[in-house]
Scaffold this active site. Sequence first.
Site: not given
Length: 271
Positions: A78, A80, A82-83, A156
């Site tokens: 996804h 975001h 941090d990914h 999410h």
Amino acid sequence: MGARVLDERYLRGEGEVNPVRIVILGSQAPYPGSDNLPSVLIVWGKNHLLLDAGEGVQSKLLKVRVSPVVLKHILITHLHGDHVLGLLPLLQSRSLGGSKEKLTIVGPKGIKEYVVRSMYMLNFTPTYDIEFIEINKYDEVLSFSNIKVYAYPLIHTVPTLGFTINIGGKVKISYITDTRPLIELPEVVYDSYLLIHDATFSHNDLNLARDHLHSTSIEAALTALKSRSKLLILYHISPRYKDSDTLVFEARRIFPHTYLAKKFLRVFIKG
């Protein structure tokens, strides 16, 4: 089949024939200055598959003696930070390494726009072609070298995918992170050898998990039990827990074969 946590010689597959190797490159929820953001490497023979690309992923690949050039498939759960914030530097490193081979990036709708716009703003043109596969429902999304990759929607705050990788028809790895527990599991998740599952919160903080659409350690364990998985790795742990082994103890009451994801943890599975 058997699996164990291994040292460096096992990472190289010494003494084994074509093992499946899983390396946790980052495993925690984000916090300021973190060098432990989500990313997992799967290696089988000459195949290198990357799950998520947290910040600094290319340097961690080099620490486990894997060049970004050998990566041909990247799966992004996804959009975001941090990914995905390690994705553009990784693409640039692949170009700097002289790669000419096509790269396939699988992710939710918007992953192509994110990458293309970022490359444009950075005035960066890769030395190789990029194929984008955007997914918004359950599907078999990739098939190569006797490896099949399946994607399915999670629960999410933004559109998020889970992935199951079937390797050689023998080893199945499911990667389910940043989600509330799925009430109905996709059929492909059942009988996973290894389940890597969101366990951001202790079950004592169930209300926080519900508020932020994440899972607890016990919910991850229940998913492992329900899916008939053999091993569970708790993943995306919140840094609020100074003693994260507490989450392991919680989960093992439900599912004994539970382990904690830590940076550079290596798991070896032989067929």
